[in-house]
Design a protein around this motif. Structure first.
Motif, PDB file in Angstrom:
ATOM      1  N   ILE A   1       0.794  -1.381  -0.044  1.00 49.59           N
ATOM      2  CA  ILE A   1       0.032   0.022   0.039  1.00 49.59           C
ATOM      3  C   ILE A   1       0.979   1.189  -0.004  1.00 49.59           C
ATOM      4  O   ILE A   1       0.543   2.251  -0.637  1.00 49.59           O
ATOM      5  CB  ILE A   1      -0.940   0.088   1.094  1.00 49.59           C
ATOM      6  N   ALA A   2       2.009   1.334   0.810  1.00 45.67           N
ATOM      7  CA  ALA A   2       2.812   2.418   1.116  1.00 45.67           C
ATOM      8  C   ALA A   2       3.399   2.586  -0.395  1.00 45.67           C
ATOM      9  O   ALA A   2       3.565   3.832  -1.023  1.00 45.67           O
ATOM     10  CB  ALA A   2       3.890   2.260   2.099  1.00 45.67           C
ATOM     11  N   ALA A   3       3.703   1.387  -1.237  1.00 48.53           N
ATOM     12  CA  ALA A   3       4.521   1.470  -2.438  1.00 48.53           C
ATOM     13  C   ALA A   3       3.527   2.380  -3.486  1.00 48.53           C
ATOM     14  O   ALA A   3       3.876   3.062  -4.292  1.00 48.53           O
ATOM     15  CB  ALA A   3       5.107   0.146  -3.037  1.00 48.53           C
ATOM     16  N   ILE A   4       2.231   1.889  -3.371  1.00 49.56           N
ATOM     17  CA  ILE A   4       1.408   2.302  -4.420  1.00 49.56           C
ATOM     18  C   ILE A   4       1.049   3.926  -4.398  1.00 49.56           C
ATOM     19  O   ILE A   4       0.936   4.728  -5.288  1.00 49.56           O
ATOM     20  CB  ILE A   4      -0.285   1.519  -4.359  1.00 49.56           C
ATOM     21  N   ILE A   5       0.993   4.388  -2.847  1.00 46.89           N
ATOM     22  CA  ILE A   5       0.732   5.795  -2.565  1.00 46.89           C
ATOM     23  C   ILE A   5       1.910   6.412  -3.170  1.00 46.89           C
ATOM     24  O   ILE A   5       1.712   7.523  -3.657  1.00 46.89           O
ATOM     25  CB  ILE A   5       0.391   5.973  -0.943  1.00 46.89           C
ATOM     26  N   THR A   6       3.147   5.921  -2.904  1.00 54.23           N
ATOM     27  CA  THR A   6       4.250   6.624  -3.413  1.00 54.23           C
ATOM     28  C   THR A   6       4.204   6.579  -4.921  1.00 54.23           C
ATOM     29  O   THR A   6       4.715   7.916  -5.353  1.00 54.23           O
ATOM     30  CB  THR A   6       5.460   5.970  -3.235  1.00 54.23           C
ATOM     31  N   GLN A   7       3.644   5.793  -5.438  1.00 50.90           N
ATOM     32  CA  GLN A   7       3.664   5.810  -6.987  1.00 50.90           C
ATOM     33  C   GLN A   7       2.650   6.869  -7.421  1.00 50.90           C
ATOM     34  O   GLN A   7       2.968   7.596  -8.461  1.00 50.90           O
ATOM     35  CB  GLN A   7       3.307   4.106  -7.437  1.00 50.90           C
ATOM     36  N   LEU A   8       1.508   6.723  -6.886  1.00 45.59           N
ATOM     37  CA  LEU A   8       0.545   7.818  -7.235  1.00 45.59           C
ATOM     38  C   LEU A   8       1.157   9.242  -7.113  1.00 45.59           C
ATOM     39  O   LEU A   8       0.530   9.981  -7.975  1.00 45.59           O
ATOM     40  CB  LEU A   8      -0.863   7.620  -6.387  1.00 45.59           C
ATOM     41  N   ARG A   9       1.744   9.518  -5.805  1.00 51.10           N
ATOM     42  CA  ARG A   9       2.026  10.777  -5.705  1.00 51.10           C
ATOM     43  C   ARG A   9       3.179  11.404  -6.448  1.00 51.10           C
ATOM     44  O   ARG A   9       3.181  12.341  -7.089  1.00 51.10           O
ATOM     45  CB  ARG A   9       2.617  10.817  -4.116  1.00 51.10           C
ATOM     46  N   THR A  10       4.463  10.389  -6.847  1.00 50.35           N
ATOM     47  CA  THR A  10       5.623  10.769  -7.591  1.00 50.35           C
ATOM     48  C   THR A  10       5.173  10.774  -8.934  1.00 50.35           C
ATOM     49  O   THR A  10       5.508  11.532  -9.770  1.00 50.35           O
ATOM     50  CB  THR A  10       6.564   9.794  -7.222  1.00 50.35           C
ATOM     51  N   GLN A  11       4.035   9.881  -9.620  1.00 47.10           N
ATOM     52  CA  GLN A  11       3.897  10.152 -11.018  1.00 47.10           C
ATOM     53  C   GLN A  11       2.828  10.806 -11.200  1.00 47.10           C
ATOM     54  O   GLN A  11       2.315  10.811 -12.354  1.00 47.10           O
ATOM     55  CB  GLN A  11       3.724   8.544 -11.517  1.00 47.10           C
ATOM     56  N   LYS A  12       2.168  11.594 -10.164  1.00 47.01           N
ATOM     57  CA  LYS A  12       1.006  12.203 -10.246  1.00 47.01           C
ATOM     58  C   LYS A  12       0.024  11.645 -11.370  1.00 47.01           C
ATOM     59  O   LYS A  12      -0.490  12.327 -12.181  1.00 47.01           O
ATOM     60  CB  LYS A  12       1.630  13.525 -10.895  1.00 47.01           C
ATOM     61  N   ILE A  13      -0.456  10.662 -10.883  1.00 46.38           N
ATOM     62  CA  ILE A  13      -1.486   9.916 -11.508  1.00 46.38           C
ATOM     63  C   ILE A  13      -2.920  10.504 -11.173  1.00 46.38           C
ATOM     64  O   ILE A  13      -3.176  10.231  -9.832  1.00 46.38           O
ATOM     65  CB  ILE A  13      -1.385   8.399 -11.494  1.00 46.38           C
ATOM     66  N   PRO A  14      -3.819  10.880 -12.140  1.00 50.40           N
ATOM     67  CA  PRO A  14      -5.049  11.437 -11.657  1.00 50.40           C
ATOM     68  C   PRO A  14      -6.449  10.572 -11.234  1.00 50.40           C
ATOM     69  O   PRO A  14      -7.253  11.105 -10.644  1.00 50.40           O
ATOM     70  CB  PRO A  14      -5.392  12.452 -12.732  1.00 50.40           C
ATOM     71  N   ALA A  15      -6.066   9.331 -11.509  1.00 47.71           N
ATOM     72  CA  ALA A  15      -7.401   8.404 -11.419  1.00 47.71           C
ATOM     73  C   ALA A  15      -6.886   6.995 -11.041  1.00 47.71           C
ATOM     74  O   ALA A  15      -5.899   6.493 -11.854  1.00 47.71           O
ATOM     75  CB  ALA A  15      -8.310   8.720 -12.464  1.00 47.71           C
ATOM     76  N   VAL A  16      -7.701   6.379 -10.284  1.00 41.41           N
ATOM     77  CA  VAL A  16      -7.622   4.780 -10.298  1.00 41.41           C
ATOM     78  C   VAL A  16      -9.044   4.273 -10.724  1.00 41.41           C
ATOM     79  O   VAL A  16      -9.944   4.877 -10.278  1.00 41.41           O
ATOM     80  CB  VAL A  16      -7.342   4.481  -8.992  1.00 41.41           C
ATOM     81  N   PHE A  17      -8.898   3.009 -11.163  1.00 39.16           N
ATOM     82  CA  PHE A  17     -10.153   2.436 -11.670  1.00 39.16           C
ATOM     83  C   PHE A  17     -10.157   0.814 -11.331  1.00 39.16           C
ATOM     84  O   PHE A  17      -9.248   0.224 -10.632  1.00 39.16           O
ATOM     85  CB  PHE A  17     -10.176   2.377 -13.223  1.00 39.16           C
ATOM     86  N   LEU A  18     -11.309   0.692 -11.028  1.00 36.29           N
ATOM     87  CA  LEU A  18     -11.827  -0.883 -10.560  1.00 36.29           C
ATOM     88  C   LEU A  18     -12.541  -1.602 -11.623  1.00 36.29           C
ATOM     89  O   LEU A  18     -12.761  -1.352 -12.631  1.00 36.29           O
ATOM     90  CB  LEU A  18     -12.755  -0.710  -9.327  1.00 36.29           C
ATOM     91  N   GLU A  19     -12.569  -2.749 -11.444  1.00 36.37           N
ATOM     92  CA  GLU A  19     -12.952  -3.601 -12.380  1.00 36.37           C
ATOM     93  C   GLU A  19     -14.157  -4.578 -11.763  1.00 36.37           C
ATOM     94  O   GLU A  19     -14.198  -4.796 -10.501  1.00 36.37           O
ATOM     95  CB  GLU A  19     -11.828  -4.606 -12.964  1.00 36.37           C
TER      96      GLU A  19
END
Ligand SMILES: [Zn+2]
Length: 288
Positions: free
Chosen positions: A215-233
């Motif tokens: 979870i920590a890795a994903i949060i870092t990834q979202l912040r550093t790469q400035k990804i605007p949205a996440v999607f579910l399936e």
């Protein structure tokens, strides 16, 4: 003379019966079945093995499926490694059906070290599926070939219009915003065709519960790469991704539908509905 009359009568009786015979076709899963239905119309009997909301990746065939395959003249499959369960089913059914690989002619993308099976997510690739299905149906039932060809052309025209719709909708999103995180990596062909980046959560398996470190890795990834949205399936657990969104401010974009249609009352009872649903979800999350 009498004999000739009797023969003619006999032929007249047989001809309509013969013409009324409909082609038995099996499709492996709901998206292919929709393509087959559009091409075959009422001149085929269509059976779908993995129906609405089913998961074609992990399907366990029922005993009744063997009977359906045994009766079929054509079995339409995706190929690209999607239906690992199918060869055994065809063999155990003792079926003489011709197995038609609808994705034939599509340049496969990679998913890890295997072929990525999700080619239908690109509308131009879906057109290749439909053309292949049209040819296979016409070859299997020459009496109905003209009808199958004209239905194929009509449906391909609809897919052309759909493709333009996708491109027009995505053109409105700024290029630097065309990036999303998605848990199930089913949009490789869509991404390649339409220039949207689908980023897998780093180091997270969709099969096991993620650790705190994941979870920590994903949060870092979202912040550093400035990804605007996440999607579910529709076939993935969404709790993890909701928590990440809450902690980063990334927008949760609703559900993207990847591997199967929904029932009539759902948002994607047809392929065209599915693509429109996904485009709406993407544009409303990214066009902020
Ligand atoms: Zn999939």
């Amino acid at each position: 003379m009498l004999r000739l009359v009797l023969l003619s009568l006999l032929l007249l009786m047989i001809a309509p019966l013969h013409a009324a015979e409909r082609l038995n076709v099996v499709a492996s899963f709901s998206i292919l079945a929709d393509f087959v239905r559009n091409v075959g119309g009422d001149r085929i009997n269509l059976t779908t093995l993995v129906g609405a909301d089913g998961d074609v990746h992990v399907y366990t065939p029922a005993p009744s499926d063997a009977k359906r395959i045994a009766d079929a003249k054509l079995v339409i499959v995706n190929g690209l490694g999607l239906e690992g369960w199918l060869p055994r089913l065809v063999q155990s059914a003792g079926s003489k059906a011709m197995v038609v690989t609808a994705s034939s002619g599509i340049a496969p993308l990679k998913l890890g070290s295997n072929a990525d099976p999700h080619a239908w997510q690109s509308v131009p690739d879906a057109k290749i599926y439909v053309a292949n299905i049209g040819k296979a149906l016409a070859a299997a039932a020459p009496d109905d070939a003209d009808g199958f060809r004209s239905r194929t052309r009509a449906y391909l025209d609809k897919l052309d219009a759909l493709d333009r719709e996708v491109r027009d909708a995505l053109a409105k999103i700024p290029a630097e915003k065309r990036r999303v995180i998605s848990t199930h990596n089913a949009f490789g062909y869509f991404a390649a065709e339409y220039g949207i980046q689908f980023i897998a959560p780093l180091g997270v398996s969709t099969e096991t519960e993620p650790s705190a470190r994941d979870i920590a890795a994903i949060i870092t990834q979202l912040r550093t790469q400035k990804i605007p949205a996440v999607f579910l399936e529709n076939i993935s657990d969404d709790r993890l991704i909701r928590r990440i969104a809450a902690e980063t401010g990334a927008k949760v974009g609703g559900t993207l539908i990847s591997d199967g249609l929904t029932g009539e009352k759902g948002p994607a009872p047809t392929y065209i509905d599915m693509v429109r649903h996904n485009i709406k979800a993407l544009t409303s999350a990214l066009d902020q």
